[in-house]
Write a protein that holds these residues in place. Structure first.
Motif, PDB file in Angstrom:
ATOM      1  N   ASN A   1       0.828  -1.202   0.000  1.00 49.35           N
ATOM      2  CA  ASN A   1       0.000   0.000   0.000  1.00 49.35           C
ATOM      3  C   ASN A   1       0.864   1.254   0.000  1.00 49.35           C
ATOM      4  O   ASN A   1       0.590   2.202  -0.736  1.00 49.35           O
ATOM      5  CB  ASN A   1      -0.922   0.005   1.224  1.00 49.35           C
ATOM      6  N   LEU A   2       1.915   1.245   0.812  1.00 49.09           N
ATOM      7  CA  LEU A   2       2.801   2.414   0.863  1.00 49.09           C
ATOM      8  C   LEU A   2       3.480   2.634  -0.480  1.00 49.09           C
ATOM      9  O   LEU A   2       3.538   3.751  -0.993  1.00 49.09           O
ATOM     10  CB  LEU A   2       3.849   2.226   1.969  1.00 49.09           C
ATOM     11  N   ARG A   3       3.978   1.542  -1.056  1.00 46.71           N
ATOM     12  CA  ARG A   3       4.710   1.643  -2.330  1.00 46.71           C
ATOM     13  C   ARG A   3       3.868   2.253  -3.444  1.00 46.71           C
ATOM     14  O   ARG A   3       4.389   2.912  -4.341  1.00 46.71           O
ATOM     15  CB  ARG A   3       5.163   0.247  -2.782  1.00 46.71           C
ATOM     16  N   LEU A   4       2.550   2.006  -3.396  1.00 43.19           N
ATOM     17  CA  LEU A   4       1.680   2.588  -4.418  1.00 43.19           C
ATOM     18  C   LEU A   4       1.828   4.102  -4.439  1.00 43.19           C
ATOM     19  O   LEU A   4       1.790   4.723  -5.502  1.00 43.19           O
ATOM     20  CB  LEU A   4       0.213   2.232  -4.145  1.00 43.19           C
ATOM     21  N   GLY A   5       2.000   4.679  -3.246  1.00 37.37           N
ATOM     22  CA  GLY A   5       2.190   6.129  -3.170  1.00 37.37           C
ATOM     23  C   GLY A   5       3.414   6.557  -3.970  1.00 37.37           C
ATOM     24  O   GLY A   5       3.380   7.523  -4.725  1.00 37.37           O
ATOM     25  N   TRP A   6       4.478   5.797  -3.813  1.00 39.54           N
ATOM     26  CA  TRP A   6       5.704   6.083  -4.568  1.00 39.54           C
ATOM     27  C   TRP A   6       5.436   5.957  -6.071  1.00 39.54           C
ATOM     28  O   TRP A   6       5.822   6.809  -6.874  1.00 39.54           O
ATOM     29  CB  TRP A   6       6.808   5.118  -4.129  1.00 39.54           C
ATOM     30  N   ASP A   7       4.755   4.888  -6.453  1.00 41.25           N
ATOM     31  CA  ASP A   7       4.534   4.611  -7.879  1.00 41.25           C
ATOM     32  C   ASP A   7       3.741   5.723  -8.577  1.00 41.25           C
ATOM     33  O   ASP A   7       3.968   5.985  -9.750  1.00 41.25           O
ATOM     34  CB  ASP A   7       3.781   3.280  -8.052  1.00 41.25           C
ATOM     35  N   VAL A   8       2.785   6.323  -7.865  1.00 41.42           N
ATOM     36  CA  VAL A   8       1.950   7.333  -8.522  1.00 41.42           C
ATOM     37  C   VAL A   8       2.501   8.738  -8.349  1.00 41.42           C
ATOM     38  O   VAL A   8       1.989   9.683  -8.948  1.00 41.42           O
ATOM     39  CB  VAL A   8       0.494   7.312  -7.985  1.00 41.42           C
ATOM     40  N   GLY A   9       3.563   8.888  -7.544  1.00 41.74           N
ATOM     41  CA  GLY A   9       3.965  10.227  -7.140  1.00 41.74           C
ATOM     42  C   GLY A   9       5.095  10.841  -7.930  1.00 41.74           C
ATOM     43  O   GLY A   9       5.327  10.498  -9.095  1.00 41.74           O
TER      44      GLY A   9
ATOM     45  N   MET B   1      -2.580   5.684   9.509  1.00 47.62           N
ATOM     46  CA  MET B   1      -1.137   5.934   9.390  1.00 47.62           C
ATOM     47  C   MET B   1      -0.640   5.492   8.009  1.00 47.62           C
ATOM     48  O   MET B   1       0.160   6.186   7.375  1.00 47.62           O
ATOM     49  CB  MET B   1      -0.367   5.164  10.469  1.00 47.62           C
ATOM     50  N   VAL B   2      -1.116   4.344   7.563  1.00 45.40           N
ATOM     51  CA  VAL B   2      -0.694   3.861   6.243  1.00 45.40           C
ATOM     52  C   VAL B   2      -1.190   4.808   5.152  1.00 45.40           C
ATOM     53  O   VAL B   2      -0.460   5.138   4.211  1.00 45.40           O
ATOM     54  CB  VAL B   2      -1.195   2.421   5.983  1.00 45.40           C
ATOM     55  N   ALA B   3      -2.434   5.279   5.317  1.00 45.47           N
ATOM     56  CA  ALA B   3      -2.988   6.186   4.305  1.00 45.47           C
ATOM     57  C   ALA B   3      -2.166   7.474   4.228  1.00 45.47           C
ATOM     58  O   ALA B   3      -1.890   7.982   3.136  1.00 45.47           O
ATOM     59  CB  ALA B   3      -4.451   6.495   4.610  1.00 45.47           C
ATOM     60  N   LEU B   4      -1.763   7.998   5.405  1.00 43.61           N
ATOM     61  CA  LEU B   4      -0.910   9.194   5.403  1.00 43.61           C
ATOM     62  C   LEU B   4       0.463   8.873   4.822  1.00 43.61           C
ATOM     63  O   LEU B   4       1.013   9.640   4.028  1.00 43.61           O
ATOM     64  CB  LEU B   4      -0.745   9.719   6.836  1.00 43.61           C
ATOM     65  N   GLY B   5       0.990   7.708   5.209  1.00 43.73           N
ATOM     66  CA  GLY B   5       2.297   7.300   4.713  1.00 43.73           C
ATOM     67  C   GLY B   5       2.290   7.147   3.199  1.00 43.73           C
ATOM     68  O   GLY B   5       3.223   7.562   2.513  1.00 43.73           O
ATOM     69  N   ARG B   6       1.214   6.559   2.683  1.00 48.26           N
ATOM     70  CA  ARG B   6       1.091   6.382   1.235  1.00 48.26           C
ATOM     71  C   ARG B   6       1.157   7.727   0.534  1.00 48.26           C
ATOM     72  O   ARG B   6       1.854   7.888  -0.477  1.00 48.26           O
ATOM     73  CB  ARG B   6      -0.236   5.678   0.935  1.00 48.26           C
ATOM     74  N   ALA B   7       0.468   8.719   1.098  1.00 45.68           N
ATOM     75  CA  ALA B   7       0.505  10.061   0.507  1.00 45.68           C
ATOM     76  C   ALA B   7       1.925  10.640   0.588  1.00 45.68           C
ATOM     77  O   ALA B   7       2.400  11.262  -0.359  1.00 45.68           O
ATOM     78  CB  ALA B   7      -0.499  10.974   1.197  1.00 45.68           C
ATOM     79  N   LEU B   8       2.595  10.410   1.714  1.00 45.29           N
ATOM     80  CA  LEU B   8       3.941  10.977   1.876  1.00 45.29           C
ATOM     81  C   LEU B   8       4.938  10.378   0.890  1.00 45.29           C
ATOM     82  O   LEU B   8       5.850  11.049   0.422  1.00 45.29           O
ATOM     83  CB  LEU B   8       4.441  10.764   3.307  1.00 45.29           C
ATOM     84  N   LEU B   9       4.757   9.095   0.564  1.00 50.82           N
ATOM     85  CA  LEU B   9       5.670   8.456  -0.388  1.00 50.82           C
ATOM     86  C   LEU B   9       5.572   9.063  -1.776  1.00 50.82           C
ATOM     87  O   LEU B   9       6.485   8.916  -2.582  1.00 50.82           O
ATOM     88  CB  LEU B   9       5.419   6.941  -0.460  1.00 50.82           C
ATOM     89  N   SER B  10       4.448   9.731  -2.052  1.00 50.59           N
ATOM     90  CA  SER B  10       4.322  10.325  -3.386  1.00 50.59           C
ATOM     91  C   SER B  10       5.021  11.682  -3.449  1.00 50.59           C
ATOM     92  O   SER B  10       4.958  12.355  -4.467  1.00 50.59           O
ATOM     93  CB  SER B  10       2.852  10.446  -3.783  1.00 50.59           C
TER      94      SER B  10
END
Ligand SMILES: Nc1ncnc2c1ncn2[C@@H]1O[C@H](COP(=O)(O)OP(=O)(O)O)[C@@H](O)[C@H]1O
Ligand SMILES: [Mg+2]
Lengths: 238, 289
Positions: free
Chosen positions: A104-112, A147-156
């Protein structure tokens, strides 16, 4: 010393959002400057979520202009908007339940924007997530999911984060932690739009606030300069 | 006696490998995109004809032809999803069914017009189709059926790795979990679906190659292949690729046992076993949803 107002990171003008004929957001003007925390308060159904979704190109049909860093993004697809540096932390967290925490976190990176935090750095912020990294996100508690949802956003690697009711349904102690984190993120220069139903929390952290009432901005200002009664009057309408 | 039973089971398992190949692409699209592609069998037949042309007109080895065709079917699946099926996404389940039903009819009639009603087999693989290995004095296994089964196993392994250990795989699973959430965070579901359908295209080409080598096909063979594929997917459990392989093998064994007593029973026994197992265990052998 001369204080020059910095150019807005986000400048929304006369934004309306429609679901068929129904106008959920009505001619809203709103700005966020870099490093600012802007709260949007308003009762259920006031149009807060519709407004945030419209900024990332989702939800109802929009009219009006949305400028991010000077560019008109109103017609951009969501992937391009997120890639330019706007991340939505959606209402209800919206994790992918069968994907692990780490996925889930990595998805943030992928779209960001590809320069943000790593999953490891998110685990430094939320140590309790580290041991759950291989656990499906659907099995986490509400607070951990947030926390994961916020983290996902931060990874982007966002320059602007739109947070929709992150405190909903969470224990006060956890909400305190999340808010402390938001202020920490903000000190790095990331603009934050905070949608909340919890008025005092929203006003405590915000540099400026907007109150939505039936799709319109009923009041805008600086929290400390605005009396509680004035806010309540514009929150409920009268 | 023991030899006979062992032989029937073995041949059934090998046949099941072919059925699993028919079914894997369907399983993938049903698990990921939650839609039943009525034209799945016709796509397989269409690609078989494409391979037929490449092997006969150009004289290519059938596996060389397959490798040439893989990028074409990947692109075909991608474009089909992007420009046709995606338009039906988000609507009710009826629209994709109708669209693919229409495609099925178009493909069958197009093939009939072009190739006539004759049935064909693919050649061009040298002695592969006739070679066999003697296990005991009474039990032989054909090299081609063995290669078919091994390919099915390899394809399941490959798809499983792709889904669970690659970035694209995590995107596909995310979209399967919650399309709207994927779109909200900027993971455009349209693109992910199109890539997933491209992967289905690759599985279709592999299935087409082995179908054409193992059995006769004609322009109207598609619906039979779809039925087998559908039964294998449902028997195995929706969303489980290993389940689909197991489902194909169950059908293969059932048919081979039926054919052992009377060749006229082959297909009907397969369907009966499907129905009985479905009634006993409607969620399938390895359900995921
Ligand atoms: N997808 C939708 N279709 C139709 N109406 C919607 C949709 N989403 C929200 N609405 C309506 O738009 C209005 C604003 O909703 P929303 O933006 O969710 O408000 P809030 O987030 O402030 O609670 C409500 O009246 C709601 O019923
Ligand atoms: Mg809301």
């Amino acid at each position: 010393m001369v204080i020059t107002p910095s150019a807005p990171l986000l400048a929304v003008e006369k934004l309306s959002v429609f679901y068929d004929q129904f106008r959920a957001v009505d001619s809203v003007d709103l700005t966020v400057t870099p490093g600012e925390i802007v709260s949007i308060i308003g009762a259920n159904g006031a149009g807060k979520s519709s407004f945030l979704k419209a900024i990332v190109g989702q939800g109802g049909r929009v009219a009006g202009s949305i400028r991010f860093d000077g560019q008109d993004i109103a017609a951009w697809p969501t992937s391009r908007i997120v890639g330019a540096g706007i991340a939505l932390v959606p209402e209800g967290r919206r994790l992918f339940p069968t994907l692990t925490v780490e996925e889930n976190l990595r998805l943030g990176w992928d779209v960001g924007r590809r320069g943000g935090m790593t999953a490891e750095e998110v685990f430094d912020l939320f140590p309790m997530l580290r041991e759950k990294r291989r656990v499906p996100a659907g099995q986490l508690s509400g607070g951990q999911q947030q926390m994961v949802a916020l983290g996902r956003a931060l990874l982007s690697d966002p320059r602007l984060m739109l947070c929709d009711e992150i405190s909903l349904g969470l224990a006060p102690a956890i909400v305190n932690d999340l808010y402390a984190l938001l202020e920490k993120i903000n000190r790095r220069g990331i603009g934050i739009v905070l949608v909340e139903q919890d008025i005092s929390r929203a006003l405590n952290v915000a540099h400026r606030f907007y109150c939505f009432l039936e799709g319109r901005v009923s009041l805008a200002g600086v929290p400390r300069a605005t009396g509680r009664e004035t806010v309540m009057k514009h929150y409920f309408g009268s | 006696m023991i030899d006979t039973i062992a032989n029937v089971l073995l041949q059934g398992i090998l046949l099941g490998g072919l059925y699993a190949l028919f079914a894997l692409g369907l399983s993938f699209s049903m698990g990921v995109m939650r839609f039943v592609n009525i034209a799945h069998g016709d796509f397989i037949v269409l690609v078989s004809f494409l391979l037929l042309v490449l092997t006969t007109a150009l004289g290519l080895n059938v596996f060389v032809a397959l490798i040439l065709v893989l990028p074409v079917t990947f692109a075909g699946g991608f474009l089909l999803q992007r420009f046709l099926l995606q338009r039906a996404a988000g609507s009710d389940v009826l629209l994709p069914l109708l669209i693919t039903f229409g495609l099925s009819i178009i493909i069958q009639n197009g093939l009939l017009q072009t190739f006539g009603a004759d049935s064909h087999v693919l050649a061009g693989a040298g002695t592969l189709q006739t070679a066999s290995i003697a296990l005991t004095s009474g039990i032989y296994i054909g090299v081609l059926p063995l290669l078919t089964l091994l390919t099915a196993v390899a394809l399941v392994l490959g798809l499983d790795r792709l889904l669970n250990y690659t970035r694209l795989g995590s995107h596909i699973r995310a979209v399967a979990d919650d399309v709207a959430a994927a779109d909200l965070i900027g993971l455009s579901s349209g693109r992910v679906y199109a890539l997933a359908m491209g992967i289905v295209g690759v599985t279709v080409a592999i299935a087409a190659c082995f179908m054409g080598l193992n059995m006769n096909f004609d322009p109207t063979s598609g619906p039979d292949r779809l039925l087998i594929a559908f039964e294998a997917v449902v028997l195995g459990g929706l969303g489980s690729l290993w389940g689909t392989l197991a489902g194909g093998i169950v059908l293969g064994i059932a048919q081979t046992v039926g054919a052992h007593f009377d060749t006229a029973w082959q297909l009907i026994i397969g369907h009966v076993v499907f129905l009985v197992l479905f009634l006993l265990r409607p969620q399938g052998l390895f359900p995921k949803y």
